[in-house]
Design an enzyme around this catalytic site. Structure first.
Site, PDB file in Angstrom:
ATOM      1  N   GLU A 183     -41.263   1.270  83.544  1.00  0.00           N
ATOM      2  CA  GLU A 183     -40.498   1.807  82.406  1.00  0.00           C
ATOM      3  C   GLU A 183     -39.375   0.865  81.991  1.00  0.00           C
ATOM      4  O   GLU A 183     -38.427   1.260  81.313  1.00  0.00           O
ATOM      5  CB  GLU A 183     -39.986   3.213  82.733  1.00  0.00           C
ATOM      6  N   HIS A 259     -35.126   8.317  84.598  1.00  0.00           N
ATOM      7  CA  HIS A 259     -34.889   6.874  84.727  1.00  0.00           C
ATOM      8  C   HIS A 259     -33.575   6.693  85.492  1.00  0.00           C
ATOM      9  O   HIS A 259     -32.662   7.526  85.372  1.00  0.00           O
ATOM     10  CB  HIS A 259     -34.708   6.198  83.352  1.00  0.00           C
ATOM     11  N   CYS A 383     -29.869   4.072  76.499  1.00  0.00           N
ATOM     12  CA  CYS A 383     -31.329   4.070  76.299  1.00  0.00           C
ATOM     13  C   CYS A 383     -31.699   3.301  75.047  1.00  0.00           C
ATOM     14  O   CYS A 383     -32.791   2.736  74.952  1.00  0.00           O
ATOM     15  CB  CYS A 383     -31.858   5.486  76.115  1.00  0.00           C
TER      16      CYS A 383
HETATM   17  O1  SUG Z   1     -39.244   8.594  77.835  1.00  0.00           O
HETATM   18  N1  SUG Z   1     -37.918  10.702  75.389  1.00  0.00           N
HETATM   19  C1  SUG Z   1     -37.818   9.482  76.145  1.00  0.00           C
HETATM   20  C2  SUG Z   1     -36.362   9.146  76.387  1.00  0.00           C
HETATM   21  C3  SUG Z   1     -36.200   7.779  76.993  1.00  0.00           C
HETATM   22  C4  SUG Z   1     -34.801   7.506  77.406  1.00  0.00           C
HETATM   23  N2  SUG Z   1     -34.689   6.205  77.912  1.00  0.00           N
HETATM   24  C5  SUG Z   1     -33.901   5.819  78.956  1.00  0.00           C
HETATM   25  N3  SUG Z   1     -33.389   6.698  79.774  1.00  0.00           N
HETATM   26  N4  SUG Z   1     -33.716   4.576  79.142  1.00  0.00           N
HETATM   27  C6  SUG Z   1     -38.552   9.558  77.474  1.00  0.00           C
HETATM   28  O2  SUG Z   1     -38.407  10.569  78.170  1.00  0.00           O
HETATM   29  C7  SUG Z   1     -39.046  12.394  74.059  1.00  0.00           C
HETATM   30  C8  SUG Z   1     -40.287  12.642  73.238  1.00  0.00           C
HETATM   31  C9  SUG Z   1     -40.427  11.783  72.030  1.00  0.00           C
HETATM   32  O3  SUG Z   1     -39.452  11.235  71.532  1.00  0.00           O
HETATM   33  O4  SUG Z   1     -41.542  11.698  71.480  1.00  0.00           O
HETATM   34  C10 SUG Z   1     -39.069  11.080  74.826  1.00  0.00           C
HETATM   35  O5  SUG Z   1     -40.088  10.452  74.920  1.00  0.00           O
END
Ligand code: SUG
Length: 468
Positions: A183, A259, A383
């Site tokens: 990731e 994460h 993020c």
């Molecule tokens: O992968 N949300 C993402 C958020 C990522 C956050 N990134 C970090 N923490 N670096 C995930 O959970 C929600 C659904 C969407 O947007 O289609 C989503 O995928």
């Protein structure tokens, strides 16, 4: 390719590459272990507001004197994904069919999750790599379908920007196998006495296929595999003596820490963590200190206990998903989500940190940014950005769109012109909206200096394949 805006500062600096939110941003998916995305599922989403919030955060960072660049959105709804899932045919038919029979798949194929650039890639800057080039490996993001569609577009975008192979190496994503689930930078922290000095690299992972009996999360999947992190460290030519691999606390993953950057943030020699970040904090700290000692680096650890900030509140406010940045006038600033500003325990923790003796503080001041549209999908300020430590020569060599006030204004105008202020399944299934989305990306190419780049070629190919 047209000239870019090289940064004038003659120093190695950490640039932030933020993902520009896409025109189909919505709250119709849930992501594994991501509580915000579960809580807000089905709420009305506003892509225009989301993109503006992201651009305003970029502008604030650029105004602080920190190099800020923009990563382009990906084409959505992704008709290639729908076709692979059996929704073939002309756009109108495929979209209508998916909307009727599998709205969750239409939502997945329309995700704007590429906006979270911390998951775009893992980055190792040139002071740390065996060949002294800057290495990037796009994350394979195999844990969730809506994210697994990102790497091929991400690779094209990174190859468009970091095209000069004398400075940059953009690797292929790791093979798409669960043992190599990756990731990206969200689970990677670079710690160094200065940006241009060799660093230690902290890779957090949630599972390791070699130790299936180790305590594991039971509620949510662990998204990062140790084997992936190790492969990337090898690929990038990092010195094994300077690399630490640490297992995330399984209870933290089950509390919504999908994460590591939801529970810890590092910057230069500073490391701000929650006590539940790692399964074995004492061992991890000892490893970090040992690696740091070999580089004459004195780490400044700040750990918040569960008493100071219970983990569920850390997850709800995303304090640890703040950015810590160094400004040219020598200040270290915490860029925190607006949700932290009004939360008593978080404010107390921030004030406590700022009032520590100067040589112990993790940061000198805090600012709050409104990225609420992103936050509702579990994406805070950190993020949204990919950190790339770059020399002046690399900043000049990259085909990056460096954010100036003029570029910010141009992108706001582009967003206002092309983005809807609401997303529904009907708008996602509307072929006219798909055409408008692809036209918008075509219009973005010259604005981001990406005309005729691999990314632009991909947009053109998608438009030809999807719309004929
Ligand atoms: O992968 N949300 C993402 C958020 C990522 C956050 N990134 C970090 N923490 N670096 C995930 O959970 C929600 C659904 C969407 O947007 O289609 C989503 O995928």
């Amino acid at each position: 390719m047209p000239t870019t805006h090289p940064q004038p500062t003659p120093q190695t600096l950490e640039a932030n590459f933020d993902g520009l939110v896409g025109a189909t941003h919505h709250f119709l998916n849930t992501a594994p272990g991501n509580l915000a995305s579960q809580t807000h599922r089905g709420e009305p989403a506003n892509p225009r507001a989301a993109a503006r919030q992201g651009l305003d955060k970029m502008r604030r960072l650029a105004d602080l004197g920190i190099p800020q660049a923009v990563l382009p959105p990906q084409p959505r709804p992704n008709l290639d994904l729908l076709a692979a899932l059996g929704f073939a045919g002309p756009a109108e038919k495929a979209l209508a069919h998916a909307k009727r029979d599998a709205p969750h798949l239409l939502a997945a194929a329309s995700s704007s999750s590429f906006m979270w650039a911390a998951n775009a890639a893992t980055v190792s800057p040139s002071p740390d790599t065996a060949d002294s080039r800057l290495h990037l490996t796009p994350a394979n993001l195999i844990t969730a379908l809506h994210r697994a569609q990102e790497p091929r577009f991400t690779a094209a975008a990174l190859r468009s920007i970091f095209a000069d192979e004398s400075h940059f190496a953009v690797h292929d994503p790791l093979p798409a196998a669960p043992d190599l689930a990756d990731e990206g930078a969200a689970n990677h922290t670079r710690l160094a006495p200065a940006f241009d000095a060799p660093a230690i690299h902290l890779f957090a992972f949630g599972r390791d296929p070699r130790t299936p009996d180790a305590p594991s999360p039971t509620r949510f999947p662990a998204r990062q595999s140790a084997l992936a992190s190790e492969a990337i460290a090898r690929q990038h030519g990092l010195n094994p003596a300077h690399v630490v691999f640490a297992r995330q606390h399984p209870a933290a993953i089950d509390a919504g820490v999908f994460h590591h950057d939801v529970i810890g943030v590092g910057h230069l020699n500073r490391l701000l963590l929650h006590q539940q970040a790692f399964a074995d904090p004492a061992a991890t700290h000892a490893q970090l200190d040992r690696a740091a000692a070999s580089l004459n680096l004195t780490l400044r650890h700040t750990t918040l206990t569960d008493d100071q900030l219970p983990i569920d509140q850390a997850v709800a406010t995303y304090l640890f998903n703040s950015q810590i940045v160094s400004t040219p006038d020598g200040r270290t600033i915490l860029i925190a989500p607006a949700e932290c500003e009004t939360h008593a325990a978080v404010r107390a923790a921030i004030d406590h940190a700022i009032n520590l003796p100067q040589d112990q503080r993790p940061f000198d001041a805090a600012e709050f940014v409104d990225v609420r549209q992103s936050m509702r999908n579990g994406g805070g300020p950190a993020c949204l950005r990919l950190r790339v430590v770059m020399t002046p020569a690399q900043r000049a060599a990259a085909n990056a769109a460096w954010l100036t006030p003029a570029l910010h204004d141009q992108l706001i105008a582009w967003v206002d012109h092309h983005y809807p202020d609401a997303t529904t399944l009907d708008t996602l299934a509307d072929p006219a909206q798909l055409r408008a989305n692809l036209n918008a990306l075509d219009a973005l190419a010259p604005i981001l200096h990406l005309t005729d780049s691999p990314w632009h070629q991909q947009i053109t190919d998608c438009a030809n394949r999807w719309l004929g």
